[in-house]
Design an enzyme around this catalytic site. Structure first.
Site, mmCIF file in Angstrom:
data_model
loop_
_atom_site.group_PDB
_atom_site.id
_atom_site.type_symbol
_atom_site.label_atom_id
_atom_site.label_comp_id
_atom_site.label_asym_id
_atom_site.label_seq_id
_atom_site.Cartn_x
_atom_site.Cartn_y
_atom_site.Cartn_z
ATOM 1 C CG ASP A 25 -11.610 3.356 -19.605
ATOM 2 O OD1 ASP A 25 -10.845 2.739 -20.040
ATOM 3 O OD2 ASP A 25 -12.796 3.471 -19.950
ATOM 4 C CG ASN A 73 -9.783 -5.394 -16.947
ATOM 5 O OD1 ASN A 73 -9.169 -4.453 -15.914
ATOM 6 N ND2 ASN A 73 -10.466 -4.875 -17.739
#
Ligand code: FPP
Length: 247
Positions: A25, A73
């Site tokens: 991330d 996503n």
């Protein structure tokens, strides 16, 4: 796996993690801090993947599983999603020969049908080309979600029950994982998440029941081999009891 004691009640001396899973991330923030578009961060992130995969043999990591794209996503802008898909295609195309040379066995987990045909073809090819490799086991989670994986597994399991291939009496903690995407992999010993967020975001929900976690502030594009090595040393100092007590 090797770090899991044969008899959890007796325990064993701590050793390095054999299977490390990473939630990569912070690419977007890394790029934004430099006044660049988010995709610039994803490209920097892809270079990090290369370095970290390369470091696994000397750091003693036999299995590395990385979260590249989640089932959630798709909610990102069309530009970012399309850019990521292009990046994945290029990455696989470019790295395939390198993986073979470096003896890296590549696998993908996640729901493939939603991915475009060209990408799926490359994924199949990378798996085929590396299926004799015996070094690092790299698993890339692409269009992966833990709940989605468990739902797909349950569907297949229910189908086996419906046709009489599986007796409901035999459904237990040993049987169910055989239907998961990760059926050939050991459970992760250590799960790392970069960028300061302390959540697991639907990653390896079943498999990480007894994993150790490390949430670190470093953004993924800054995650070096040295940072990785330090986390692995920290892991070695921990005692994993798998629900048992210390003796
Ligand atoms: C999360 O950071 C990252 C992703 C959704 C993509 C992960 C992809 C890579 C590391 C690129 C390369 C991967 C491979 C396998 C070639 P974020 O964009 O959510 O960061 P932010 O939280 O700072 O916005």
């Amino acid at each position: 796996m090797t770090v899991q004691p044969d008899n959890p009640e007796l325990g064993q001396p701590p050793s390095g993690p054999c299977h490390v899973a990473i939630i990569m991330d912070g690419n977007g923030r890394w790029a934004q801090a430099r006044g660049r578009p988010r995709l610039f961060g994803h490209h920097a992130g892809a270079r990090r993947v290369r370095d970290i995969v390369g470091a696994c043999p000397e750091l003693g990591v036999k299995y590395l599983t990385i979260f590249a794209f989640s089932t959630e996503n798709w909610k990102r802008t069309q530009t970012e999603v399309a850019g990521l898909m292009t990046l994945f295609r290029r990455y696989i195309m470019k790295e395939m020969q390198e993986f073979v040379k470096a003896n890296v066995r590549v696998r993908f987990i996640g729901d493939r049908p939603r991915l475009d045909e060209k990408l799926r073809g490359l994924m199949d090819e990378a798996e085929r080309m590396t299926n004799q490799c015996t070094g690092t086991n790299l698993t890339i989670a692409l269009n992966y979600g833990g709940r989605d994986e468990v739902s797909r597994a349950t569907k297949r399991l229910a189908q086996d029950v419906a046709v009489g291939r599986l007796d409901p009496k035999d459904v237990d903690e040993e049987t169910l994982p055989k239907y998961l995407d990760t059926y050939v992999l050991p459970d992760p010993d250590l799960v790392i998440r970069t960028s300061g967020e302390a959540r697991i975001s639907n990653f390896l929900l079943w498999q990480s029941a007894y994993s150790e976690y490390e949430f670190i502030d470093t953004l993924w594009p800054d995650f070096t081999k040295e940072v990785f090595s330090k986390l692995l040393s920290g892991y070695g100092a921990r005692e994993r009891r798998f629900g048992a007590v210390s003796v």
